[in-house]
Design a protein around this motif. Sequence first.
Motif, mmCIF file in Angstrom:
data_model
loop_
_atom_site.group_PDB
_atom_site.id
_atom_site.type_symbol
_atom_site.label_atom_id
_atom_site.label_comp_id
_atom_site.label_asym_id
_atom_site.label_seq_id
_atom_site.Cartn_x
_atom_site.Cartn_y
_atom_site.Cartn_z
ATOM 1 N N VAL A 63 7.142 -18.868 -41.454
ATOM 2 C CA VAL A 63 5.838 -18.200 -41.511
ATOM 3 C C VAL A 63 5.815 -17.209 -42.669
ATOM 4 N N SER A 64 4.896 -17.421 -43.592
ATOM 5 C CA SER A 64 4.665 -16.480 -44.687
ATOM 6 C C SER A 64 3.758 -15.372 -44.174
ATOM 7 N N MET A 65 4.211 -14.119 -44.299
ATOM 8 C CA MET A 65 3.485 -12.981 -43.731
ATOM 9 C C MET A 65 2.491 -12.349 -44.691
ATOM 10 N N ASP A 66 2.409 -12.838 -45.914
ATOM 11 C CA ASP A 66 1.502 -12.234 -46.900
ATOM 12 C C ASP A 66 1.903 -10.790 -47.193
ATOM 13 N N GLY A 67 3.185 -10.555 -47.305
ATOM 14 C CA GLY A 67 3.692 -9.219 -47.616
ATOM 15 C C GLY A 67 4.536 -8.651 -46.491
ATOM 16 N N ILE A 68 5.610 -7.994 -46.862
ATOM 17 C CA ILE A 68 6.561 -7.470 -45.878
ATOM 18 C C ILE A 68 5.962 -6.370 -45.014
ATOM 19 N N ALA A 96 14.567 -3.737 -51.405
ATOM 20 C CA ALA A 96 13.787 -2.494 -51.331
ATOM 21 C C ALA A 96 12.912 -2.406 -50.079
ATOM 22 N N GLU A 97 12.913 -3.439 -49.249
ATOM 23 C CA GLU A 97 11.995 -3.484 -48.117
ATOM 24 C C GLU A 97 12.673 -3.407 -46.752
ATOM 25 N N GLU A 98 13.925 -3.020 -46.764
ATOM 26 C CA GLU A 98 14.685 -2.950 -45.511
ATOM 27 C C GLU A 98 14.015 -2.037 -44.485
ATOM 28 N N ARG A 99 13.438 -0.949 -44.928
ATOM 29 C CA ARG A 99 12.833 0.015 -43.991
ATOM 30 C C ARG A 99 11.717 -0.605 -43.161
ATOM 31 N N PHE A 100 10.966 -1.542 -43.733
ATOM 32 C CA PHE A 100 9.883 -2.181 -42.985
ATOM 33 C C PHE A 100 10.436 -3.069 -41.868
ATOM 34 N N VAL A 101 11.504 -3.795 -42.178
ATOM 35 C CA VAL A 101 12.129 -4.670 -41.176
ATOM 36 C C VAL A 101 12.727 -3.811 -40.066
ATOM 37 N N ARG A 102 13.456 -2.792 -40.465
ATOM 38 C CA ARG A 102 14.089 -1.895 -39.497
ATOM 39 C C ARG A 102 13.051 -1.260 -38.574
ATOM 40 N N ARG A 103 11.978 -0.753 -39.164
ATOM 41 C CA ARG A 103 10.932 -0.101 -38.378
ATOM 42 C C ARG A 103 10.268 -1.086 -37.418
ATOM 43 N N GLU A 159 17.828 -2.462 -31.153
ATOM 44 C CA GLU A 159 18.770 -1.526 -31.757
ATOM 45 C C GLU A 159 19.288 -2.121 -33.067
ATOM 46 N N VAL A 160 19.113 -1.372 -34.163
ATOM 47 C CA VAL A 160 19.533 -1.888 -35.466
ATOM 48 C C VAL A 160 20.564 -1.004 -36.156
ATOM 49 N N GLY A 161 21.086 -0.034 -35.475
ATOM 50 C CA GLY A 161 22.155 0.784 -36.032
ATOM 51 C C GLY A 161 21.670 1.818 -37.026
ATOM 52 N N PRO A 162 22.610 2.589 -37.556
ATOM 53 C CA PRO A 162 22.252 3.667 -38.489
ATOM 54 C C PRO A 162 21.770 3.116 -39.831
ATOM 55 N N GLU A 163 20.870 3.870 -40.448
ATOM 56 C CA GLU A 163 20.363 3.450 -41.764
ATOM 57 C C GLU A 163 21.354 3.836 -42.832
ATOM 58 N N PRO A 164 21.452 3.141 -43.943
ATOM 59 C CA PRO A 164 21.080 1.740 -44.071
ATOM 60 C C PRO A 164 22.137 0.864 -43.400
ATOM 61 N N GLY A 165 21.811 -0.330 -43.096
ATOM 62 C CA GLY A 165 22.767 -1.179 -42.407
ATOM 63 C C GLY A 165 22.382 -2.638 -42.393
ATOM 64 N N ARG A 166 22.643 -3.321 -43.475
ATOM 65 C CA ARG A 166 22.288 -4.741 -43.558
ATOM 66 C C ARG A 166 23.048 -5.591 -42.544
ATOM 67 N N ALA A 167 24.276 -5.195 -42.246
ATOM 68 C CA ALA A 167 25.075 -5.999 -41.320
ATOM 69 C C ALA A 167 24.404 -6.059 -39.951
ATOM 70 N N ALA A 168 23.900 -4.930 -39.481
ATOM 71 C CA ALA A 168 23.231 -4.898 -38.171
ATOM 72 C C ALA A 168 21.973 -5.754 -38.194
ATOM 73 N N LEU A 169 21.234 -5.733 -39.303
ATOM 74 C CA LEU A 169 20.032 -6.558 -39.412
ATOM 75 C C LEU A 169 20.399 -8.040 -39.466
ATOM 76 N N ALA A 170 21.453 -8.386 -40.188
ATOM 77 C CA ALA A 170 21.884 -9.784 -40.276
ATOM 78 C C ALA A 170 22.317 -10.307 -38.908
ATOM 79 N N GLU A 171 22.957 -9.462 -38.107
ATOM 80 C CA GLU A 171 23.346 -9.873 -36.752
ATOM 81 C C GLU A 171 22.128 -10.228 -35.908
ATOM 82 N N ARG A 172 21.004 -9.617 -36.238
ATOM 83 C CA ARG A 172 19.754 -9.882 -35.513
ATOM 84 C C ARG A 172 18.893 -10.917 -36.217
ATOM 85 N N GLY A 173 19.451 -11.532 -37.275
ATOM 86 C CA GLY A 173 18.772 -12.646 -37.935
ATOM 87 C C GLY A 173 17.940 -12.299 -39.143
#
Length: 192
Positions: A35-40, A66-73, A81-95
């Motif tokens: 699904v294309s969201m038309d912007g993060i 640069a858009e990690e904050r939108f996904v996290r929020r 639960e996505v862990g402390p900022e920043p944290g790509r590993a926690a986001l990757a675990e959630r897909g």
Amino acid sequence: MRAVVLVEGPSDRVALEVLARRGGMDLAARGVRIVSMDGITNIGHFLTRHHADAPDVRVCGLYDDAEERFVRRGLERLGVEVGPEPGRAALAERGFFCCSADLEDELIRALGPAEVVLLVEAQGQARSFRTLRRQPALRDQSLHDQLRRLMSGRSGGKERYAAAMAEAVPWAQVPAPLAGVLAYAATAALPR
């Protein structure tokens, strides 16, 4: 439907569709929809909607560095639960997988700029690219950055080059975020 892959725009969708086809993953047969969201910035809406409409569907996605904050929020609003900022590993675990800096950057690095120039030529854009490279604002930039600018400069350019690069990248060099999100979606798509 068993999985939804949320992506920022059409170029991300096209690249993943090409890679899925190349990898023998029939998305429709597996119940996976990209699904294309038309912007993060729309991710919160899409996460909420898919969570409310189909809580058993696995939702995952791609995002730019640069858009990690939108996904996290968006995930935090759902109580994930996505862990402390920043944290790509926690986001990757959630897909949710990060493209650094973006999809085009990942694919150009995977192929190498010289190979991408050959794709530009094959698209009939060599003359246009030479003109772009001579512009004062771009003259001192790297070939890599000039290619990224070319792709985003014309309507439809990102999608055209995303498809061409996804088709051309050797399978062993598929960027990790793209391979990761497809693998994550595929595990949800296995028969139950």
